[in-house]
Design an enzyme around this catalytic site. Structure first.
Site, PDB file in Angstrom:
ATOM      1  N   PRO A   1       0.827  -1.213   0.000  1.00  0.00           N
ATOM      2  CA  PRO A   1       0.000   0.000   0.000  1.00  0.00           C
ATOM      3  C   PRO A   1       0.858   1.258   0.000  1.00  0.00           C
ATOM      4  O   PRO A   1       1.891   1.332   0.661  1.00  0.00           O
ATOM      5  CB  PRO A   1      -0.807  -0.124   1.307  1.00  0.00           C
ATOM      6  CG  PRO A   1      -0.781  -1.574   1.643  1.00  0.00           C
ATOM      7  CD  PRO A   1       0.518  -2.094   1.145  1.00  0.00           C
TER       8      PRO A   1
ATOM      9  N   THR B   1       2.450   2.673  -2.594  1.00  0.00           N
ATOM     10  CA  THR B   1       3.590   2.737  -3.510  1.00  0.00           C
ATOM     11  C   THR B   1       3.245   3.397  -4.841  1.00  0.00           C
ATOM     12  O   THR B   1       4.117   3.479  -5.708  1.00  0.00           O
ATOM     13  CB  THR B   1       4.148   1.331  -3.762  1.00  0.00           C
ATOM     14  OG1 THR B   1       3.088   0.448  -4.135  1.00  0.00           O
ATOM     15  CG2 THR B   1       4.819   0.794  -2.506  1.00  0.00           C
ATOM     16  N   GLY B   2       2.015   3.842  -5.033  1.00  0.00           N
ATOM     17  CA  GLY B   2       1.684   4.615  -6.223  1.00  0.00           C
ATOM     18  C   GLY B   2       0.990   3.848  -7.318  1.00  0.00           C
ATOM     19  O   GLY B   2       1.075   4.243  -8.487  1.00  0.00           O
TER      20      GLY B   2
ATOM     21  N   THR C   1      -2.361   3.398  -7.908  1.00  0.00           N
ATOM     22  CA  THR C   1      -3.458   4.190  -8.469  1.00  0.00           C
ATOM     23  C   THR C   1      -2.930   5.423  -9.192  1.00  0.00           C
ATOM     24  O   THR C   1      -3.401   5.769 -10.282  1.00  0.00           O
ATOM     25  CB  THR C   1      -4.428   4.604  -7.347  1.00  0.00           C
ATOM     26  OG1 THR C   1      -4.876   3.448  -6.648  1.00  0.00           O
ATOM     27  CG2 THR C   1      -5.616   5.349  -7.919  1.00  0.00           C
TER      28      THR C   1
ATOM     29  N   GLU D   1      15.611   3.748  27.414  1.00  0.00           N
ATOM     30  CA  GLU D   1      16.004   4.185  26.076  1.00  0.00           C
ATOM     31  C   GLU D   1      17.520   4.325  25.968  1.00  0.00           C
ATOM     32  O   GLU D   1      18.096   4.070  24.906  1.00  0.00           O
ATOM     33  CB  GLU D   1      15.322   5.516  25.740  1.00  0.00           C
ATOM     34  CG  GLU D   1      13.797   5.462  25.756  1.00  0.00           C
ATOM     35  CD  GLU D   1      13.226   4.437  24.802  1.00  0.00           C
ATOM     36  OE1 GLU D   1      13.895   4.120  23.791  1.00  0.00           O
ATOM     37  OE2 GLU D   1      12.114   3.935  25.066  1.00  0.00           O
TER      38      GLU D   1
ATOM     39  N   HIS E   1      18.913   0.925  25.056  1.00  0.00           N
ATOM     40  CA  HIS E   1      18.785   0.658  23.621  1.00  0.00           C
ATOM     41  C   HIS E   1      19.887   1.379  22.839  1.00  0.00           C
ATOM     42  O   HIS E   1      20.551   0.785  21.970  1.00  0.00           O
ATOM     43  CB  HIS E   1      17.413   1.131  23.118  1.00  0.00           C
ATOM     44  CG  HIS E   1      16.278   0.252  23.518  1.00  0.00           C
ATOM     45  ND1 HIS E   1      16.266  -1.102  23.326  1.00  0.00           N
ATOM     46  CD2 HIS E   1      15.082   0.554  24.096  1.00  0.00           C
ATOM     47  CE1 HIS E   1      15.128  -1.608  23.770  1.00  0.00           C
ATOM     48  NE2 HIS E   1      14.386  -0.615  24.246  1.00  0.00           N
TER      49      HIS E   1
END
Length: 652
Positions: A205, A207-208, A210, A426, A429
């Site tokens: 979805p 990615t162009g 349409t 954090e 990480h």
């Protein structure tokens, strides 16, 4: 359509006005008459000298009786064919004793009198006509169920061209031939080339798909019929097949043209075995699509473009040559594609001079074209919110965080202990990601809540990555476990903030064992088979194709990978506890740190991975320096060097 609406509304208002006039005439005319009186009462009042005059209206059987000294007026209704003079003589009254006045009837009075009787009849007739028109419209809607709901875009609309589509150069080259065919069909017919019936656009979805199909229609300058696969099937039997026939009939009448079916997997799923004896309306719609695509005349210049992100569930008959001859894959863009897409979406937008689109593209790996468009739009909204005339770096980089993690929630109040625990989580990480050679570099660390997250650490690869190695996965597992380990080392307990990290680590470790064959104990085998249920679609359930003993060994391998990652993260944090405290302290103070601020805390450069293989396969930045390289060393594979600052841990 709008004219009919105005006529219908005007008709309704006319009925309401007529009804209002009828009510007004009835009440006003009735109110003017006053109380009624009988002939005997009138005669008695005249003899008693109470009546001042009698007022008659020509053509009316009503007489207004006005009394002396008062404003009282009473109404006498004469019997049919009775004269007032004869009536007075009957009661022994000389007409000369009474002032009798006769007035001509007003023209408006006659009209209003007529309307009093006519308007109710007109009102009822109007209501009946209105109900008949409504019923006729309902019948038309019922008959139009079988009509196509496709939206037609013609050349007079604003067109989309290939210049508006970026990052999919290979797909544009494939579709350029479609444009050539629609413009110059005789060029291909002279060589005996067969008309391409359809093109299937496949990709995730955003990615162009349409946009690219509309660009094909815009380049060719032909009508463009757009419809979604879900718009074919309704609650009535046969509607889907009827709409397919109507759609292709319209396309043939407007040839040359393009028919675009978005999300074709809604009707194009693989047909089942008909279990249960039910009639599947979707299958009948698919059968009609197959027939229509195979029934084109060779001279009909109609091309079907379909889009889907689930090509694996489509029926094989739909994908065979002669129907969808070509499958064009659209993937998420690489660095150059993202840069081109950003240039398209920033076209016409005022950017500040310090905006570097290439750096922005480098910091958005994995973004689709729709994500990048949303990023630029969010940045423009942020600039407008701050009353700025241009879009700057601050808005663009903040928009990245909004797209990835959601908007900031600075208004949320948390205790100092929770804030400190989030900072150490954090920081764990970030520190482990910084010290592991095969981990991606840290780009940003924040303890500001975004979306559903209390904080986040963003790591970015140095270049686009299409494959993952076992060492990269092991480093990623260690980064996942680092937050939990940091909480345990500092606070001697763990919180629910590590729940998502544990879930992601467990999922990745299981995929390494069951899908990627990265377990030395089990070897390069794939475990688990997707169950393809014939009437529910594909990949609904997963069936175990291995024994209980193998399942136990899979669980043991997953546990071993997680334990190894846990020990790796723990050793790094123990060896660099001072750096952990510095990063956490800065996070509590500033709330957000970028990669440069974290790197400034270290004296030594970031460790780089030692890659094994021919020099041509290594990135230029990672090739060993002449001092450390040995030209006479053999090129065969060598054991990788141990990770710095990590003591070897025995496998559990």
């Amino acid at each position: 359509m709008s004219d009919n609406k105005w006529l219908r509304n005007g008709f309704v208002w006319m009925i309401l006005i007529i009804a209002a006039i009828a009510v007004w005439v009835t009440f006003v005319q009735g109110g003017r008459g006053g109380a009624t009186i009988t002939t005997q009462e009138m005669a008695a009042d005249i003899k008693a000298g109470k009546v001042e005059r009698l007022v008659m209206t020509s053509g009316s059987d009503e007489i207004q009786v006005q009394y002396i000294g008062t404003n009282e007026v009473r109404t006498l209704r004469l019997p049919p064919n009775v004269d007032i003079f004869e009536l007075l003589k009957t009661f022994g009254i000389d007409p000369q004793q009474v002032d009798i006045q006769t007035h001509r009837a007003s023209q408006w009075g006659n009209v209003l009198g007529t309307l009093t009787f006519l308007l109710p009849t007109l009102f009822l007739i109007g209501v009946i006509i209105f109900m008949m028109r409504q019923a006729q419209g309902t019948n038309n809607q019922a008959l139009s169920f079988g009509k196509s709901r496709a939206r037609v875009f013609t050349s007079n609309r604003p067109t989309v061209t290939f210049d508006d589509v970026a990052g999919v150069d290979e797909a544009k080259e494939e579709l350029q031939e479609i444009v050539e065919f629609l413009k110059y069909p005789e060029k291909f017919a002279a060589l005996g080339a067969r008309i391409p019936r359809g093109v299937l656009l496949v990709g995730p979805p955003g990615t162009g798909k349409t946009l690219l199909s509309r660009a094909v229609a815009g380049e060719a300058g032909v009508p463009f019929f757009s419809i979604s696969g879900s718009e074919f099937v309704e609650m009535f039997v046969g509607v889907g097949a009827s709409r397919v026939r109507d759609l292709f009939d319209q396309a043939k009448r407007n040839a040359p043209c393009i028919v675009f079916i978005d999300e074709i997997d809604a009707v194009g799923r693989q047909r089942g075995a008909g279990l249960g004896g039910s009639h599947d309306e979707r299958e009948q719609t698919l059968n009609q699509i197959l027939v229509e695509m195979d029934g084109f005349d060779s001279s009909t210049n109609v091309i079907v473009i379909a889009a889907t992100n689930r090509p694996d569930v489509l029926d094989p008959a739909l994908l065979r040559p002669g129907r969808f001859d070509r499958q064009v894959v659209l993937d998420r863009p690489d660095l150059h594609g993202r840069l081109a897409i950003l240039k398209v979406h920033t076209r016409g937008k005022p950017l500040e001079s310090d905006v570097d689109l290439e750096d922005l593209a480098r910091q958005t790996p994995g973004f689709s074209g729709a994500d990048l468009e949303n990023l630029v739009n969010e940045a423009a909204i942020l600039a407008a919110r701050r009353n700025k005339k241009t879009i700057g770096r601050r808005e663009l980089y903040e928009a990245i965080d909004r797209v990835v993690a959601g908007p900031e929630r600075k208004s949320r109040r948390i205790s100092e202990r929770e804030k400190l625990m989030t900072a150490y989580h954090e920081a764990g990480h970030a520190l482990v990601a910084r010290m592991l050679p095969h981990a991606d570099p840290v780009h940003k660390v924040s303890i500001v809540a975004r979306g559903m997250m209390g904080g986040y650490t963003r790591v970015l690869p140095e270049e686009d990555r299409f494959f993952w190695t076992k060492k990269q996965f092991e480093a990623q597992l260690a980064v996942f476990m680092a937050g939990l380990v940091a909480e345990e080392l500092v606070f001697q307990e763990v919180s629910t903030g590590a729940a998502n990290d544990i879930e992601r680590a467990t999922t990745l470790a299981r995929r390494m064992v069951t899908e990627f064959g990265m377990s030395e104990r089990l070897g390069p085998l794939a475990f688990g088979r997707k169950e393809e249920l014939v009437f529910l679609g594909r990949e609904i359930a997963e069936q175990r194709n291995y024994s209980d003993q193998v399942a136990y060994e899979i669980d043991q391998e997953v546990r071993r990978l997680i334990d190894q990652a846990y020990q790796t993260a723990k050793q790094i944090l123990l060896d660099h506890m001072d750096k952990l405290e510095k990063i956490a302290t800065l996070l509590v103070e500033k709330e957000t740190l970028d990669g440069h601020e974290i790197e400034a805390l270290f004296d030594e450069p970031r460790p780089r991975p030692e890659l094994v293989g021919p020099p041509l396969t290594r990135p230029a930045a990672l090739i060993a320096t002449p001092e450390t390289a040995r030209p006479d060393s053999p090129s065969e594979a060598r054991p990788a060097a141990p990770v710095p600052h990590i003591k070897p841990q025995p496998a559990s």
